[in-house]
Enzyme design. Structure first.
Site, PDB file in Angstrom:
ATOM      1  N   ASP A  84     -10.583   0.315  -0.985  1.00 34.41           N
ATOM      2  CA  ASP A  84     -10.734  -0.086   0.230  1.00 34.41           C
ATOM      3  C   ASP A  84      -9.484   0.458   1.279  1.00 34.41           C
ATOM      4  OD1 ASP A  84     -12.796  -1.665  -0.426  1.00 34.41           O
ATOM      5  OD2 ASP A  84     -12.146  -3.352   0.837  1.00 34.41           O
ATOM      6  N   ASN A 109     -17.470   0.942   0.680  1.00 31.31           N
ATOM      7  CA  ASN A 109     -18.027  -0.368   1.047  1.00 31.31           C
ATOM      8  C   ASN A 109     -16.961  -1.579   1.621  1.00 31.31           C
ATOM      9  OD1 ASN A 109     -19.879  -2.399   1.530  1.00 31.31           O
ATOM     10  ND2 ASN A 109     -19.855  -3.139  -0.827  1.00 31.31           N
ATOM     11  N   ASP A 114     -13.743 -15.995   0.827  1.00 28.03           N
ATOM     12  CA  ASP A 114     -13.495 -14.928  -0.313  1.00 28.03           C
ATOM     13  C   ASP A 114     -13.093 -15.622  -1.561  1.00 28.03           C
ATOM     14  OD1 ASP A 114     -13.978 -12.956   1.554  1.00 28.03           O
ATOM     15  OD2 ASP A 114     -12.040 -11.949   1.300  1.00 28.03           O
ATOM     16  N   GLU A 147     -20.289  -7.841  -0.049  1.00 28.02           N
ATOM     17  CA  GLU A 147     -20.574  -6.911  -1.164  1.00 28.02           C
ATOM     18  C   GLU A 147     -21.900  -6.983  -1.633  1.00 28.02           C
ATOM     19  OE1 GLU A 147     -17.862  -7.986  -0.165  1.00 28.02           O
ATOM     20  OE2 GLU A 147     -16.099  -7.141  -0.737  1.00 28.02           O
ATOM     21  N   HIS A 202     -16.395  -6.806  -6.544  1.00 29.29           N
ATOM     22  CA  HIS A 202     -15.373  -7.036  -7.216  1.00 29.29           C
ATOM     23  C   HIS A 202     -15.086  -8.605  -7.473  1.00 29.29           C
ATOM     24  CE1 HIS A 202     -13.039  -7.663  -3.120  1.00 29.29           C
ATOM     25  NE2 HIS A 202     -14.575  -7.486  -2.911  1.00 29.29           N
ATOM     26  N   ARG A 203     -15.307  -9.338  -6.535  1.00 27.23           N
ATOM     27  CA  ARG A 203     -14.895 -10.915  -6.470  1.00 27.23           C
ATOM     28  C   ARG A 203     -16.064 -11.539  -7.632  1.00 27.23           C
ATOM     29  NH1 ARG A 203     -11.052 -11.157  -3.469  1.00 27.23           N
ATOM     30  NH2 ARG A 203     -11.109 -10.116  -1.688  1.00 27.23           N
ATOM     31  N   LYS A 223     -12.182  -2.147  -5.964  1.00 28.19           N
ATOM     32  CA  LYS A 223     -12.353  -2.346  -4.443  1.00 28.19           C
ATOM     33  C   LYS A 223     -10.947  -2.967  -4.003  1.00 28.19           C
ATOM     34  CE  LYS A 223     -15.289  -3.763  -0.705  1.00 28.19           C
ATOM     35  NZ  LYS A 223     -14.676  -4.522  -0.073  1.00 28.19           N
TER      36      LYS A 223
END
Ligand SMILES: O=C(O)C1=C[C@@H](OP(=O)(O)O)[C@@H](O)[C@H](O)C1
Ligand SMILES: C=C(OP(=O)(O)O)C(=O)O
Length: 430
Positions: free
Chosen positions: A55, A99, A319, A347, A391-392, A417
């Site tokens: 990012d 992204n 998040d 995402e 990613h999360r 990311k």
């Protein structure tokens, strides 16, 4: 940044409660605000402890393509940015944002200050993510924005020249990043600008981070008492030597590991003065039975013997929604996560992804338009967890593997990311 990740990663369960001090990288949100603001400032800034991940890479790449001198030392996270006093050096450029929502939504208002055409595109998922409210606002401020594929979406072509002042309303119902993006470039508008956030403003604490980084670079924003209307007078950012604090969302996985195993985790560099709203995840852990110590310069979480379920509105700190979803199956009661419909536009469709993957692990989940109810099973079963290039999803569901033997994370490389070293850090919990 994908480099050398396997297609699948098996997570070895922990044999004892964790007891560790874990350093997490610099905040994504703060890094990308500081880098862009540094480029707009009058003179050279040094951003320290910057996050080095996809990012921030895409923001630095875009700034360089726009003619800014950006020098990064990846090992130390130090980035020197030569600010051009609100000028965009390159009259035209082809830009790619990956992204990264922060790049996609922060860059276009800054591009209004340059000549253009600037063509901006992103990943296939970024082409689906909402941009329309920001595009409309920029048009009303005098910027020509053309959507070359689908109205209200990337790819876009921006022809700028000026950002008018005046009064503008923007919806914050899909993303707070539209408002943050406008705020960051607003001091360079031709005249004073008032921005009103209409509708429900999601992820509200991120707007506070924006105001804080702007203030650190010398620009004050006047906010109405309800933080709905923001007045920005023409001003110039002054260059800074700016340290980025650790990422609170990244820290949530390690706090959750303490909660899950009845252990202790300390994260240095984060403390009570942080503006990062994702630290509200600590309140959730407290309600689940954890002991939390928030000092000036570190935070420590101690997990309980048994975790309690919670009902929580996570709109402001979504998040960490997946972090909670990953530990909720190990609580003694169900957990309900409410008011997070906006995460369907991130995402991946995060509510759907979490529900699908928890079900694969044998966990019953009730999914509504904007909520999840997670019902702990007698036994969470092993599975290969899909991560949807999110990613999360990868970072959160790896936590399940710390408890349950046989959990594999598909495409673990998607963590680049925001946290390329995540699995190494997770290994430090052993
Ligand atoms: O401004 C920011 O840095 C961010 C705002 C939030 O996005 P939304 O406002 O789209 O929810 C958050 O989810 C994202 O990770 C970072
Ligand atoms: C929503 C996220 O990212 P983005 O900045 O791309 O919106 C995230 O990091 O969880």
């Amino acid at each position: 940044m994908r480099g050398t990740f396997p297609e699948e990663l098996k997570i070895p369960p922990l044999e004892r409660p964790v007891d560790a001090t874990i350093r997490v990288p610099g905040s994504k949100s703060v890094t990308n605000r500081a880098l862009l603001i540094a480029a707009l400032a009058t003179g050279t800034s040094t951003v320290r402890n910057a996050l080095m991940s996809d990012d921030s890479y895409w923001l630095m790449d875009a700034l360089r393509r726009l003619g800014f001198d950006v020098r990064a030392e990846p090992a130390s996270g130090t980035v020197r940015v030569e600010g051009r006093a609100g000028e965009i050096p390159a009259p035209t450029a082809e830009l790619y944002v990956g992204n990264a929502g922060t790049v996609a939504r922060f860059l276009p208002p800054a591009l209004s200050l340059g000549a253009g055409p600037y063509r901006v595109d992103g990943t296939p998922r970024m082409r689906e993510r909402p941009m329309e409210d920001l595009i409309d606002a920029l048009r009303r401020l005098g910027t020509r924005v053309e959507c070359t594929s689908k109205p209200g979406h990337f790819p876009i072509v921006i022809r700028g020249g000026t950002l008018h002042g005046g009064r503008i309303a923007i919806s914050g119902a899909k993303s707070s990043q539209f408002l943050s993006g406008l705020l960051i470039s607003a001091p360079y508008a031709a005249a004073p600008l008032s921005i009103e956030a209409t509708g429900e403003l999601v992820s509200k604490p991120y707007v506070d981070i924006t105001l804080e980084v702007m203030r650190a670079f010398g620009v004050e924003v006047e906010a109405s008492p309800d933080s709905r209307i923001f007045h920005i007078s023409p001003a110039r950012y002054t260059p800074q030597d700016y340290p980025v604090e650790p990422d609170a969302s990244a820290a949530s996985y390690f706090f959750a590991a303490a909660a899950l195993t009845g252990g202790r985790v300390r994260v240095p560099g984060l403390g009570r003065h942080s503006a990062q709203g994702d630290l509200r995840f600590l309140e959730v852990l407290h309600r689940m039975g954890c002991k939390i110590k928030i000092n000036d310069n570190h935070i420590e979480v101690r997990g309980p013997h048994t975790l309690r379920g919670v009902e929580v509105d996570m709109n402001a700190f979504s998040d960490t929604m997946m972090t909670l979803a990953a530990i909720a199956p190990f609580a003694t009661e169900p957990t309900t996560i409410r008011n997070v419909e906006h995460t369907r536009h991130q995402e991946t469709d995060r509510l759907s992804a979490v529900a699908t993957e928890l079900s694969r692990l044998g966990v019953r989940v009730r999914e509504t338009r904007d909520s999840l109810r997670i019902i702990p099973p007698k036994r969470v079963r092993p599975a290969i967890v899909e991560t949807y290039d999110d990613h999360r999803m990868a970072m959160a569901f790896a936590l399940v593997g710390l408890k349950v033997p046989g959990v594999c994370i598909r495409d673990p490389g998607c963590v680049t990311k925001t946290f390329p070293g995540y699995f190494r850090r997770l290994g430090e919990l052993r």
